[in-house]
Design a protein around this motif. Structure first.
Motif, PDB file in Angstrom:
ATOM      1  N   MET A 138      49.142  54.210  38.527  1.00  0.00           N
ATOM      2  CA  MET A 138      47.758  54.456  38.143  1.00  0.00           C
ATOM      3  C   MET A 138      46.877  54.112  39.349  1.00  0.00           C
ATOM      4  SD  MET A 138      47.224  53.205  34.179  1.00  0.00           S
ATOM      5  CE  MET A 138      47.630  51.476  34.496  1.00  0.00           C
ATOM      6  N   PRO A 139      45.965  55.002  39.750  1.00  0.00           N
ATOM      7  CA  PRO A 139      45.110  54.709  40.896  1.00  0.00           C
ATOM      8  C   PRO A 139      44.432  53.348  40.750  1.00  0.00           C
ATOM      9  CG  PRO A 139      44.806  56.973  40.196  1.00  0.00           C
ATOM     10  CD  PRO A 139      45.677  56.324  39.155  1.00  0.00           C
ATOM     11  N   THR A 140      44.577  52.512  41.761  1.00  0.00           N
ATOM     12  CA  THR A 140      44.070  51.131  41.708  1.00  0.00           C
ATOM     13  C   THR A 140      43.406  50.797  43.039  1.00  0.00           C
ATOM     14  OG1 THR A 140      45.852  50.468  40.203  1.00  0.00           O
ATOM     15  CG2 THR A 140      44.722  48.709  41.395  1.00  0.00           C
ATOM     16  N   ARG A 141      42.269  50.128  42.954  1.00  0.00           N
ATOM     17  CA  ARG A 141      41.566  49.698  44.151  1.00  0.00           C
ATOM     18  C   ARG A 141      41.106  48.249  43.967  1.00  0.00           C
ATOM     19  NH1 ARG A 141      43.707  53.603  45.398  1.00  0.00           N
ATOM     20  NH2 ARG A 141      42.907  55.479  46.454  1.00  0.00           N
ATOM     21  N   ARG A 142      41.173  47.503  45.035  1.00  0.00           N
ATOM     22  CA  ARG A 142      40.693  46.121  45.026  1.00  0.00           C
ATOM     23  C   ARG A 142      39.224  46.109  45.407  1.00  0.00           C
ATOM     24  NH1 ARG A 142      40.353  41.872  48.819  1.00  0.00           N
ATOM     25  NH2 ARG A 142      40.873  39.809  47.986  1.00  0.00           N
ATOM     26  N   LEU A 143      38.387  45.431  44.628  1.00  0.00           N
ATOM     27  CA  LEU A 143      36.975  45.337  44.962  1.00  0.00           C
ATOM     28  C   LEU A 143      36.815  44.437  46.179  1.00  0.00           C
ATOM     29  CD1 LEU A 143      35.061  45.145  41.563  1.00  0.00           C
ATOM     30  CD2 LEU A 143      35.988  47.121  42.787  1.00  0.00           C
ATOM     31  N   GLU A 144      36.168  44.972  47.201  1.00  0.00           N
ATOM     32  CA  GLU A 144      36.015  44.255  48.461  1.00  0.00           C
ATOM     33  C   GLU A 144      34.547  43.866  48.623  1.00  0.00           C
ATOM     34  OE1 GLU A 144      38.515  43.491  50.355  1.00  0.00           O
ATOM     35  OE2 GLU A 144      40.118  44.874  49.762  1.00  0.00           O
ATOM     36  N   THR A 145      34.187  42.720  48.101  1.00  0.00           N
ATOM     37  CA  THR A 145      32.815  42.249  48.228  1.00  0.00           C
ATOM     38  C   THR A 145      32.806  40.733  48.252  1.00  0.00           C
ATOM     39  OG1 THR A 145      30.582  42.443  47.310  1.00  0.00           O
ATOM     40  CG2 THR A 145      32.380  42.223  45.746  1.00  0.00           C
ATOM     41  N   GLU A 146      31.841  40.157  48.913  1.00  0.00           N
ATOM     42  CA  GLU A 146      31.787  38.714  49.099  1.00  0.00           C
ATOM     43  C   GLU A 146      31.715  37.993  47.749  1.00  0.00           C
ATOM     44  OE1 GLU A 146      29.158  35.337  51.512  1.00  0.00           O
ATOM     45  OE2 GLU A 146      28.660  37.471  51.671  1.00  0.00           O
ATOM     46  N   GLY A 147      32.523  36.967  47.613  1.00  0.00           N
ATOM     47  CA  GLY A 147      32.508  36.156  46.404  1.00  0.00           C
ATOM     48  C   GLY A 147      33.354  36.694  45.264  1.00  0.00           C
ATOM     49  N   VAL A 148      33.986  37.840  45.468  1.00  0.00           N
ATOM     50  CA  VAL A 148      34.812  38.437  44.418  1.00  0.00           C
ATOM     51  C   VAL A 148      36.253  38.499  44.916  1.00  0.00           C
ATOM     52  CG1 VAL A 148      35.263  40.492  43.028  1.00  0.00           C
ATOM     53  CG2 VAL A 148      32.904  39.794  43.500  1.00  0.00           C
ATOM     54  N   HIS A 149      37.153  37.831  44.226  1.00  0.00           N
ATOM     55  CA  HIS A 149      38.570  37.820  44.594  1.00  0.00           C
ATOM     56  C   HIS A 149      39.406  38.261  43.387  1.00  0.00           C
ATOM     57  CE1 HIS A 149      37.656  35.713  48.317  1.00  0.00           C
ATOM     58  NE2 HIS A 149      36.934  34.850  47.633  1.00  0.00           N
ATOM     59  N   ALA A 150      40.488  38.951  43.675  1.00  0.00           N
ATOM     60  CA  ALA A 150      41.456  39.354  42.645  1.00  0.00           C
ATOM     61  C   ALA A 150      40.814  40.158  41.528  1.00  0.00           C
ATOM     62  CB  ALA A 150      42.171  38.128  42.076  1.00  0.00           C
TER      63      ALA A 150
ATOM     64  N   ALA B 166      42.779  54.520  34.381  1.00  0.00           N
ATOM     65  CA  ALA B 166      43.805  54.700  33.347  1.00  0.00           C
ATOM     66  C   ALA B 166      43.713  56.065  32.689  1.00  0.00           C
ATOM     67  CB  ALA B 166      43.676  53.612  32.299  1.00  0.00           C
ATOM     68  N   THR B 167      43.218  57.061  33.393  1.00  0.00           N
ATOM     69  CA  THR B 167      43.123  58.460  32.978  1.00  0.00           C
ATOM     70  C   THR B 167      41.976  58.704  31.994  1.00  0.00           C
ATOM     71  OG1 THR B 167      45.503  58.750  33.308  1.00  0.00           O
ATOM     72  CG2 THR B 167      44.352  60.460  32.056  1.00  0.00           C
ATOM     73  N   ASP B 168      42.022  58.088  30.810  1.00  0.00           N
ATOM     74  CA  ASP B 168      40.967  58.316  29.832  1.00  0.00           C
ATOM     75  C   ASP B 168      39.737  57.465  30.126  1.00  0.00           C
ATOM     76  OD1 ASP B 168      42.452  56.038  29.257  1.00  0.00           O
ATOM     77  OD2 ASP B 168      41.967  56.111  27.114  1.00  0.00           O
TER      78      ASP B 168
ATOM     79  N   GLU C 243      33.621  57.965  35.875  1.00  0.00           N
ATOM     80  CA  GLU C 243      32.974  58.920  36.759  1.00  0.00           C
ATOM     81  C   GLU C 243      32.400  58.237  37.993  1.00  0.00           C
ATOM     82  OE1 GLU C 243      33.108  62.192  36.396  1.00  0.00           O
ATOM     83  OE2 GLU C 243      34.368  61.817  34.635  1.00  0.00           O
ATOM     84  N   LYS C 244      32.206  56.928  37.914  1.00  0.00           N
ATOM     85  CA  LYS C 244      31.678  56.188  39.049  1.00  0.00           C
ATOM     86  C   LYS C 244      32.791  55.850  40.038  1.00  0.00           C
ATOM     87  CE  LYS C 244      27.606  53.861  37.099  1.00  0.00           C
ATOM     88  NZ  LYS C 244      26.939  52.543  36.920  1.00  0.00           N
ATOM     89  N   HIS C 245      32.485  55.924  41.317  1.00  0.00           N
ATOM     90  CA  HIS C 245      33.426  55.536  42.364  1.00  0.00           C
ATOM     91  C   HIS C 245      33.662  54.032  42.278  1.00  0.00           C
ATOM     92  CE1 HIS C 245      34.965  54.812  46.469  1.00  0.00           C
ATOM     93  NE2 HIS C 245      35.334  56.084  46.430  1.00  0.00           N
TER      94      HIS C 245
END
Length: 320
Positions: A197-209, A215-217, A272-274
């Motif tokens: 399933m397409p997965t991306r890690r949020l890369e922003t200060e103060g945010v980990h894991a 999930a398609t729907d 719909e949001k990136h």
């Protein structure tokens, strides 16, 4: 109180693994194999929070539990060979050394003991000296040399270092550049790629894991949090009572699940949001959570917040 009696008072989780013919460290006077080393003994005791004490604990939990294809160099304290932690390896191997000499240790594997940290450490030790082209099936602390206390992952890595997680769109990194998979590896590669399933890690200060998952729907945010569960739930209840628990108007809190002693809250998102559009809202939510956590030390939950807490406790979800 005698030394032997003190030893026998220790919790089972604190009794180290030793050679099976050695005296059991619990002080019973029996050999280890007839005491805590027996089937159902200490090796079967589940360590609820195996990565405790590691700054990157939350990332390790995410890579172990739900990130499909990712790697991260293990920040080791010694050793000449670079070893990468990986989510999944061919045929669910515990570790492998590619034909080009690059070494990997798999996280999403079945383990033989109740302590994932010990099993991963044995895989790391194997990968340190294994020859190119070899792979390792599941291994546990009972495979350690007799008379030794097996290491844990905490003993082999810099526990103060964060992981530089690299998300991959598929599993082509299994193979060295220019090498084509064949046989069972090719079949395993095809199955693994089909399940991503397409997965991306949020890369922003103060945010980990914090990971965005398509999930398609719908899309989700799965965020592994380091706080004790009850305190985190209380802080989330405070935000929920204020209507501040969502990331924005295009999201809603879905529930949470437990993983290796930590709580993982989940939000449903507008797919719909990136994924990068969620980084700023996640950072803002993280700040609200931090403020709510700090406020609990001075002010307990009021009636509305307690009702919200009861509702959050019941919203447990299962991921697939």
């Amino acid at each position: 109180m005698s030394e032997r009696t003190e030893a026998q008072q220790r919790p089972d989780s604190e009794i180290p693994v030793v050679g099976r013919r050695q005296p059991c460290p619990c002080g019973s006077g029996k050999r280890y194999k007839a005491c805590h080393g027996a089937s159902g003994g200490q090796s079967k005791i589940k360590v609820t929070r195996p990565f405790e004490g590691i700054v990157a604990e939350c990332e390790l939990v995410a890579l172990r539990e739900f990130v499909p294809s990712a790697t991260a160099v293990l920040p080791r304290t010694s050793g000449e060979r670079e070893i990468e932690l990986a989510t999944v390896l061919p045929m669910a191997a515990a570790a492998l050394v590619r034909t080009d000499g690059k070494a990997f240790v798999g996280l999403q594997v079945q383990t033989k003991s109740g302590d994932i940290s010990r099993d991963l450490a044995r895989a790391v030790e194997w990968a340190e000296t294994a020859e190119a082209g070899n792979s390792l099936s599941a291994i546990g602390p009972e495979d350690a040399p007799e008379g030794t206390v097996p290491n844990r992952l905490q003993d082999l890595m810099d526990t103060e270092a964060q992981l530089d997680v690299r998300i991959h769109e598929d599993f082509s990194w299994w193979m060295p550049e220019g090498v084509e998979a064949s046989g069972e590896v090719a079949m395993s590669l095809e199955r693994a790629n089909a399940a991503i399933m397409p997965t991306r890690r949020l890369e922003t200060e103060g945010v980990h894991a914090a990971y965005w998952v398509d999930a398609t729907d719908r899309a989700h945010l799965r965020w592994v949090r380091p706080e004790p569960e009850e305190k985190l739930i209380s802080a989330m209840a405070r935000l929920s009572a204020r209507g501040e628990l969502a990331l924005d108007e295009d999201s809603r809190y879905a529930g949470s699940f437990r993983a290796h002693g930590l709580l993982v809250p989940v939000w449903d998102l507008d797919r719909e949001k990136h994924h990068r559009e969620w980084e700023e809202p996640a950072a803002a939510l993280g700040q609200r959570l931090d403020e709510a956590l700090a406020s609990l030390d001075e002010q307990g939950l009021d009636a509305a917040e307690r009702r919200a807490r009861d509702g959050l406790r019941g919203r447990q979800i299962t991921i697939r």
